[in-house]
Design a protein around this motif. Structure first.
Motif, mmCIF file in Angstrom:
data_model
loop_
_atom_site.group_PDB
_atom_site.id
_atom_site.type_symbol
_atom_site.label_atom_id
_atom_site.label_comp_id
_atom_site.label_asym_id
_atom_site.label_seq_id
_atom_site.Cartn_x
_atom_site.Cartn_y
_atom_site.Cartn_z
ATOM 1 N N TRP A 176 -23.508 -30.936 32.289
ATOM 2 C CA TRP A 176 -24.764 -31.090 33.019
ATOM 3 C C TRP A 176 -25.581 -32.242 32.428
ATOM 4 O O TRP A 176 -26.092 -33.081 33.166
ATOM 5 C CB TRP A 176 -25.554 -29.784 32.990
ATOM 6 C CG TRP A 176 -26.753 -29.775 33.893
ATOM 7 C CD1 TRP A 176 -26.778 -29.405 35.211
ATOM 8 C CD2 TRP A 176 -28.101 -30.155 33.556
ATOM 9 N NE1 TRP A 176 -28.060 -29.527 35.704
ATOM 10 C CE2 TRP A 176 -28.888 -29.983 34.708
ATOM 11 C CE3 TRP A 176 -28.708 -30.618 32.393
ATOM 12 C CZ2 TRP A 176 -30.251 -30.262 34.728
ATOM 13 C CZ3 TRP A 176 -30.072 -30.891 32.419
ATOM 14 C CH2 TRP A 176 -30.824 -30.710 33.584
ATOM 15 N N LYS A 189 -32.145 -26.243 35.946
ATOM 16 C CA LYS A 189 -31.730 -25.686 34.655
ATOM 17 C C LYS A 189 -32.701 -24.589 34.228
ATOM 18 O O LYS A 189 -33.909 -24.718 34.431
ATOM 19 C CB LYS A 189 -31.702 -26.805 33.616
ATOM 20 C CG LYS A 189 -31.180 -26.403 32.269
ATOM 21 C CD LYS A 189 -31.099 -27.619 31.343
ATOM 22 C CE LYS A 189 -30.475 -27.243 30.022
ATOM 23 N NZ LYS A 189 -30.356 -28.397 29.124
ATOM 24 N N CYS A 197 -27.350 -23.723 33.438
ATOM 25 C CA CYS A 197 -27.369 -24.830 34.386
ATOM 26 C C CYS A 197 -26.859 -24.350 35.743
ATOM 27 O O CYS A 197 -26.179 -23.332 35.837
ATOM 28 C CB CYS A 197 -26.540 -25.989 33.859
ATOM 29 S SG CYS A 197 -27.297 -26.747 32.398
ATOM 30 N N CYS A 254 -23.771 -24.978 30.628
ATOM 31 C CA CYS A 254 -24.099 -26.400 30.767
ATOM 32 C C CYS A 254 -22.995 -27.305 30.234
ATOM 33 O O CYS A 254 -22.917 -28.476 30.603
ATOM 34 C CB CYS A 254 -25.408 -26.703 30.055
ATOM 35 S SG CYS A 254 -26.832 -25.821 30.740
#
Length: 108
Positions: free
Chosen positions: A3, A45, A82, A98
């Motif tokens: 991410w 997020k 995420c 993430c």
């Protein structure tokens, strides 16, 4: 990309990870994505890690969501902070680690 890598890649073009803020934007993004099992990072997020405090990558609280059923869930106790669009569920939102490697959607 992770991410963070996807966010940085978008920003390198002076763009940003896509921040979906309405059903109309969700529908527009879904319309341009190919059918299939692809997964795409978007600019959302969880900044606290509690499945409740989602913010856009550029800041500010998330005002629209399109979660898949039973999401967000931190699956099996994993910190899934995420957000991706998950292809096999019609590009609905899913929380995921993430550090996972995904495609990404940038907006400009």
């Amino acid at each position: 990309m992770t991410w963070e890598d996807a966010k940085a890649a978008c920003e390198s073009f002076s763009w940003k990870l896509a921040e979906i803020r309405s059903q109309a934007q969700q529908d527009a993004v879904k319309a341009i994505l190919p059918a299939g099992n692809n997964h795409y990072w978007i600019g959302v997020k969880d900044v606290v890690g509690d499945n409740k405090n989602y913010e856009y990558a550029t800041g500010g609280s998330v005002i629209y969501t399109d979660w898949s059923s039973n999401e967000p869930n931190n699956y099996k106790g994993t910190a899934e902070d995420c957000v991706e669009l998950r292809g096999y569920e019609g590009y609905e939102w899913n929380d995921v680690k993430c550090s996972a490697k995904k495609l990404s959607i940038c907006e400009f």
